[in-house]
Design a protein around this motif. Structure first.
Motif, PDB file in Angstrom:
ATOM      1  N   LEU A 211       0.699  -1.163   0.201  1.00  0.00           N
ATOM      2  CA  LEU A 211      -0.009  -0.089   0.012  1.00  0.00           C
ATOM      3  C   LEU A 211       0.842   1.208   0.047  1.00  0.00           C
ATOM      4  O   LEU A 211       0.453   2.446  -0.675  1.00  0.00           O
ATOM      5  CB  LEU A 211      -1.043  -0.099   1.055  1.00  0.00           C
ATOM      6  CG  LEU A 211      -1.897   1.050   1.282  1.00  0.00           C
ATOM      7  CD1 LEU A 211      -2.780   1.123   0.456  1.00  0.00           C
ATOM      8  CD2 LEU A 211      -2.767   1.095   2.783  1.00  0.00           C
ATOM      9  N   TYR A 212       2.007   1.199   0.720  1.00  0.00           N
ATOM     10  CA  TYR A 212       3.031   2.310   0.656  1.00  0.00           C
ATOM     11  C   TYR A 212       3.576   2.656  -0.550  1.00  0.00           C
ATOM     12  O   TYR A 212       3.714   3.786  -0.983  1.00  0.00           O
ATOM     13  CB  TYR A 212       3.844   2.010   1.935  1.00  0.00           C
ATOM     14  CG  TYR A 212       4.883   3.311   1.861  1.00  0.00           C
ATOM     15  CD1 TYR A 212       4.787   4.375   2.456  1.00  0.00           C
ATOM     16  CD2 TYR A 212       6.330   2.676   1.386  1.00  0.00           C
ATOM     17  CE1 TYR A 212       5.998   5.266   2.643  1.00  0.00           C
ATOM     18  CE2 TYR A 212       7.173   3.933   1.710  1.00  0.00           C
ATOM     19  CZ  TYR A 212       7.071   4.925   2.232  1.00  0.00           C
ATOM     20  OH  TYR A 212       8.019   5.939   2.274  1.00  0.00           O
ATOM     21  N   LEU A 213       4.004   1.536  -1.098  1.00  0.00           N
ATOM     22  CA  LEU A 213       4.770   1.734  -2.691  1.00  0.00           C
ATOM     23  C   LEU A 213       3.693   2.234  -3.483  1.00  0.00           C
ATOM     24  O   LEU A 213       4.186   2.814  -4.337  1.00  0.00           O
ATOM     25  CB  LEU A 213       5.149   0.275  -2.838  1.00  0.00           C
ATOM     26  CG  LEU A 213       6.677   0.137  -2.003  1.00  0.00           C
ATOM     27  CD1 LEU A 213       7.063  -1.338  -2.432  1.00  0.00           C
ATOM     28  CD2 LEU A 213       7.789   0.878  -2.197  1.00  0.00           C
ATOM     29  N   SER A 214       2.498   2.033  -3.439  1.00  0.00           N
ATOM     30  CA  SER A 214       1.326   2.264  -4.645  1.00  0.00           C
ATOM     31  C   SER A 214       1.238   3.746  -4.471  1.00  0.00           C
ATOM     32  O   SER A 214       0.807   4.353  -5.641  1.00  0.00           O
ATOM     33  CB  SER A 214       0.063   1.625  -4.399  1.00  0.00           C
ATOM     34  OG  SER A 214      -0.464   2.056  -3.090  1.00  0.00           O
ATOM     35  N   LEU A 215       1.836   4.504  -3.464  1.00  0.00           N
ATOM     36  CA  LEU A 215       1.667   5.870  -3.462  1.00  0.00           C
ATOM     37  C   LEU A 215       2.803   6.583  -3.900  1.00  0.00           C
ATOM     38  O   LEU A 215       2.988   7.689  -4.049  1.00  0.00           O
ATOM     39  CB  LEU A 215       1.274   6.402  -2.122  1.00  0.00           C
ATOM     40  CG  LEU A 215       0.067   5.618  -1.400  1.00  0.00           C
ATOM     41  CD1 LEU A 215      -0.038   6.328   0.185  1.00  0.00           C
ATOM     42  CD2 LEU A 215      -1.224   5.959  -2.058  1.00  0.00           C
ATOM     43  N   PHE A 216       3.794   6.113  -4.239  1.00  0.00           N
ATOM     44  CA  PHE A 216       5.272   6.539  -4.861  1.00  0.00           C
ATOM     45  C   PHE A 216       5.463   5.899  -6.327  1.00  0.00           C
ATOM     46  O   PHE A 216       4.834   4.921  -6.950  1.00  0.00           O
ATOM     47  CB  PHE A 216       6.329   6.168  -3.936  1.00  0.00           C
ATOM     48  CG  PHE A 216       6.231   6.639  -2.549  1.00  0.00           C
ATOM     49  CD1 PHE A 216       6.981   7.979  -2.217  1.00  0.00           C
ATOM     50  CD2 PHE A 216       5.478   6.269  -1.341  1.00  0.00           C
ATOM     51  CE1 PHE A 216       6.833   8.367  -1.062  1.00  0.00           C
ATOM     52  CE2 PHE A 216       5.350   6.776  -0.373  1.00  0.00           C
ATOM     53  CZ  PHE A 216       6.109   7.986  -0.210  1.00  0.00           C
ATOM     54  N   LEU A 217       6.506   6.698  -6.763  1.00  0.00           N
ATOM     55  CA  LEU A 217       7.140   6.082  -7.798  1.00  0.00           C
ATOM     56  C   LEU A 217       8.243   5.543  -7.436  1.00  0.00           C
ATOM     57  O   LEU A 217       9.058   5.792  -6.331  1.00  0.00           O
ATOM     58  CB  LEU A 217       7.654   7.384  -8.776  1.00  0.00           C
ATOM     59  CG  LEU A 217       6.625   8.174  -9.501  1.00  0.00           C
ATOM     60  CD1 LEU A 217       7.268   8.948 -10.520  1.00  0.00           C
ATOM     61  CD2 LEU A 217       5.710   7.066 -10.521  1.00  0.00           C
ATOM     62  N   THR A 218       8.996   4.268  -8.016  1.00  0.00           N
ATOM     63  CA  THR A 218      10.002   3.612  -7.500  1.00  0.00           C
ATOM     64  C   THR A 218      11.084   3.526  -8.518  1.00  0.00           C
ATOM     65  O   THR A 218      11.006   3.580  -9.509  1.00  0.00           O
ATOM     66  CB  THR A 218       9.603   2.146  -6.871  1.00  0.00           C
ATOM     67  OG1 THR A 218       9.090   1.468  -7.847  1.00  0.00           O
ATOM     68  CG2 THR A 218       8.315   2.501  -5.923  1.00  0.00           C
TER      69      THR A 218
END
Length: 315
Positions: free
Chosen positions: A58-65
């Motif tokens: 859920l945290y990573l879905s709010l960022f670009l990686t």
């Protein structure tokens, strides 16, 4: 006087209840130790392998990686907006719905029919019961090799049968429509062993006296099936329907080994798309977003089943 006595008795009973409740919830240190000893390992495993990955996704879905999955730029819900407006993703969503509905319906129907057939008291039926449940012991890789041989366009069994009737050979795994059908058939075959055993056990628990009474009354077999068998095994039918649907959404092995999401992304289902974006394309933010959307889709379908199917369950 009587009212005063009743008030005193009521207050005394309430005080006694409070003492009982306080005594019941008075957990000493020894009880806490045993609770922690038994529940602690399970909570640690769930925390490491379920809750932490879920929150991290859920945290990573709010960022670009970047290419190794580290967050770089916060974008909020933009990943979800881009995903749900992507034609390629919407096509995968459509293909997934077709696949899930096909697998769920066919698995439940054929599993129930096979279980009903195996319940008949016929000579040699035990052999067929073993055959019907045999797919439970087959691994995904072995099943994929088996079905790849059957669907082979030149030496496959299906095309050989079609040749006997003068029908042209079909490229089962290289034409979009046929590839989806091939994957559905393969998955249904893999799942039949489990559903057959569950339904067969449920059918054995139906009292024989119900069928005997129906036969005496001259009721047809079809009427017995829909008015006696289905209501009596409805809890099992409800359970199998939910499990089959969730498993269909999570299908990966056969798709990876047989079609790899092709041809032309015709079998690129949601789970396989997550795998491609994460471990092939290295886009962990997009893969995390797809995972969250997939979890929401599964939850919605499960809630729909509980909303409409549970009403028809007879406990």
């Amino acid at each position: 006087m009587e009212q005063l006595t009743s008030n005193v008795n009521y207050k005394a009973s309430q005080a006694a209840k409070k003492k009982v409740l306080a005594k019941g919830f008075n957990v000493n240190a020894k009880d806490k130790f045993y609770a922690l000893a038994f529940l602690g390992p399970s909570l640690v495993v769930l925390g490491l392998f379920v809750f932490y990955p879920m929150l991290k996704t859920l945290y990573l879905s709010l960022f670009l990686t970047n290419s190794v999955g580290k967050p770089t730029v916060f974008v909020g819900l933009q990943n979800y907006i881009d995903l749900l407006t992507s034609s390629a993703y919407l096509n995968s969503l459509k293909a997934t719905f077709i696949y899930v509905l096909g697998v769920s319906i066919l698995t439940v129907v054929f599993g129930l029919l096979l279980a009903q057939t195996a319940s008949a008291k016929l000579k040699g039926i035990g052999f067929f019961r073993t055959v019907f449940s045999g797919t439970m012991g087959v691994s995904v890789s072995v099943a994929a090799i088996f079905w790849l041989f059957i669907f082979n366009p030149s030496v496959g069994l299906l095309n050989k049968i079609l040749e006997l009737f003068g029908i042209p050979a079909i490229n089962w795994l290289t034409e979009p429509g046929w590839a989806m059908l091939a994957i559905i058939v393969s998955t249904v075959w893999m799942n039949l062993g489990f559903t057959f055993l569950i339904f067969f056990g449920a059918l054995q628990s139906v009292p024989a006296t119900l069928y005997e009474a129906a036969q005496i009354a001259g009721v047809s077999k079809r009427y017995q099936f829909f008015r006696i068998t289905i209501p009596m095994i409805s809890p099992t039918l409800f359970f199998v329907s939910i499990i089959t649907l969730i498993d269909a959404f999570k299908s990966f092995g056969l798709i990876d080994l047989m079609t790899a999401g092709g041809p032309n992304n015709a079998t690129n289902l949601l789970v396989y798309r997550v795998y491609q974006d994460a471990f092939i394309n290295g886009n962990y933010a997009l893969a995390s977003t797809e995972s969250i959307v997939l979890a929401i889709v599964i939850a919605i379908f499960t809630l729909i089943q509980f909303k409409f199917l549970e009403k028809k369950v007879t406990y």
